[in-house]
Scaffold this active site. Sequence first.
Site, PDB file in Angstrom:
ATOM      1  N   GLU A   1     -21.121 -10.367 -19.422  1.00 13.65           N
ATOM      2  CA  GLU A   1     -19.957 -10.689 -20.265  1.00 13.65           C
ATOM      3  C   GLU A   1     -20.092 -12.089 -20.856  1.00 13.65           C
ATOM      4  O   GLU A   1     -19.173 -12.887 -20.845  1.00 13.65           O
ATOM      5  CB  GLU A   1     -18.667 -10.586 -19.443  1.00 13.65           C
ATOM      6  CG  GLU A   1     -18.499  -9.240 -18.753  1.00 13.65           C
ATOM      7  CD  GLU A   1     -17.269  -9.167 -17.857  1.00 13.65           C
ATOM      8  OE1 GLU A   1     -16.678  -8.091 -17.755  1.00 13.65           O
ATOM      9  OE2 GLU A   1     -16.919 -10.212 -17.261  1.00 13.65           O
TER      10      GLU A   1
ATOM     11  N   CYS B   1      -8.180  -7.591 -15.659  1.00 12.07           N
ATOM     12  CA  CYS B   1      -7.824  -8.950 -16.044  1.00 12.07           C
ATOM     13  C   CYS B   1      -7.265  -9.027 -17.465  1.00 12.07           C
ATOM     14  O   CYS B   1      -6.388  -9.844 -17.739  1.00 12.07           O
ATOM     15  CB  CYS B   1      -9.029  -9.868 -15.903  1.00 12.07           C
ATOM     16  SG  CYS B   1     -10.517  -9.258 -16.743  1.00 12.07           S
TER      17      CYS B   1
END
Length: 681
Positions: A328, A419
Amino acid sequence: MTTSNIFLLVLGLGAAMPAHAQQTADYPIRAVPFTKVKLTDSFWLPRLKTNTDVTIPASFARCEATNRVKNFEMAAAKSGKFATVYPFDDTDIYKTIEGASYSLSVYPDAKLDAYVDELIRKVGAAQEPDGYLYTARTIDPAHPHHWAGQERWEKERELSHELYNAGHLYEAAVAHYEATGKKTLLTIALKNADLVCSVFGPGKRTVAPGHEIVEMGLVKLYRATGKPEYLSTAKFFIEARGQYKGYDSKSADPFKNGQYWQDDQPVTAQTEAEGHAVRAEYLYSAMADVAALTGDKKLLAAVDTIWQNMVGKKMYVQGGTGAVPAGERFGANYELPNTTAYNETCASVADVYWNQRMFQLHGDAKYVDVMEKVLYNGLISGVGLDGKSFFYSNAMQIKNAMGYHDTEPARAGWFECSCCPTNLARLMPALPGYVYAQKDRDLYVNLFVSGNTTLRIGKQNIGITQQNNYPWDGGLKFTVNPATATDFTLRLRIPGWARNQAMPSSLYTFATPSSQTATIKINGRPVAYTLQNGYAVLARKWRKGDVVDLTLPMEVRRVLANAQVKDDLGKVALQRGPVIYCAEWKDNNGKTSNLIVPAGTAFSTAFQPGLLNGVMTLTATVPAVEVEATSVRTVPQAFTAIPYYAWANRGKGEMTVWFPERVTAVDLLSQPTAQEAAAGK
């Protein structure tokens, strides 16, 4: 007595605060608090209402259904087995409490208030006597989560997220106190922060937190209490980077050389945005905070350099960051692929925080230009129009309904690692706080959102009302209402895109310059204005009822990428105002990978109130490639583009942001197989 000192006394901390803890240095520019800005617009206000009515309740419900709340209950009982996947799942509750707290400031809700109180009671019951709060260990200390290690903080550098949990706790606690005046969550947070400060620091334990945000959280607690240990510990964590000797500095693997954690070298030696994008942008936000509060010039120089690298070489045209799915993370300079673009929604949230701080440091509109790009494109693309479906990553191209690699072709209601939904829940209600800012007698207008605010300049109350239909219309009206005639400077942002600047760097440029410029009238009379750092500077004695009309050119602009972005060579993106457009299968005969947008294509624009909650569409006639058994040809086809943020609200299918200007090759792999065609894919 200052507002911050009143806050401290109400908190019961002001009397105990030593004189040297009083804040002197800080951001030279202060945002006008979101609680003082009332929105009336038709673009953002419905989104904030959806966040309150749908997103926050859905987030709490999913925290219950997925056992995130149960983890706190078991930690309080010290019995059971950690019931979710990740040790940072605690933060989904903290972030949703933060969002709910902000929402309560604007939309009082007794039922929501009571529910939050009960959640906070459960959080407090899960806290250990010395302040430690981490359900993944407390439930069963003999058998903690395998990411956590046998001892506290043992794996904080890489996996445990103990301090990441703490950071989100601190941010939620300050939000809850400011919104409700209740000290329940703040007391929990301060107890935990005091433990953290007693464990980490010079002569104590050292660690560079594996997932940053504790630094930002500690700064917020410092602002709330004036306790110097919170600021010094935040600075300590930032300065701990680059000191770990366990990494292989010669390795090209970002996980082995520490780059993934922004830990390969001291932050003051870092020059590029690197590693996990969310962690990085939380770190850079904290660096800006600490630089502002301590006057650390080396830290300031470093964060300035890193920002320029990201905006100049590592940002997608719609504001997304973090190109590489593996980790990521940011890729190399100009590594911005389309079919595998990652662009985590949380990275867009972090980017908003960072750019707001950079603006407050420097007063330059280029930071707000980037923030606006993120807000209107790569951030709100992360949440569906229903308020309860989300993207974790935000694609730049979908070649078929299956997606490519890690690209998500459709939204989901929740994720094992959730998240992003909870991060959106906390950002959205705070958006009014990004509209205005103030420095002495200078009032900055940063975002164009209909609504009103009242603030003080000198000893006078000044009311400002915005009326517009932005981002669809460039006609902006500002009514100034001082209590009595008052001298001050109104600084109106003239967006970079209205000044022939697609990006405050050479990463993206407009294909052709425009002769249209932003014009300003005061009380109906055209005025010449000085442009300073991207702001029209209007200094005068303002009287009640003065009206400023700002007209921005709203042409359809063709955007080109820097030649070093190999995936975009020979391609063009489309922009109107701050909005980046895409083509979606639904409007284009079921495909978008076969569309060509040559130079000189003439576009028509029309507002479609019944489409995607109301959007401005772009239409044209363009060549479309048709592939048959033995031939390839182009045929004229009607083309429709919609705002990028609105894609994937009508099912799965092809989507693209970058369009080839001419046929250079035919990707036969994008043609459906016989099986796919039979299945209607």
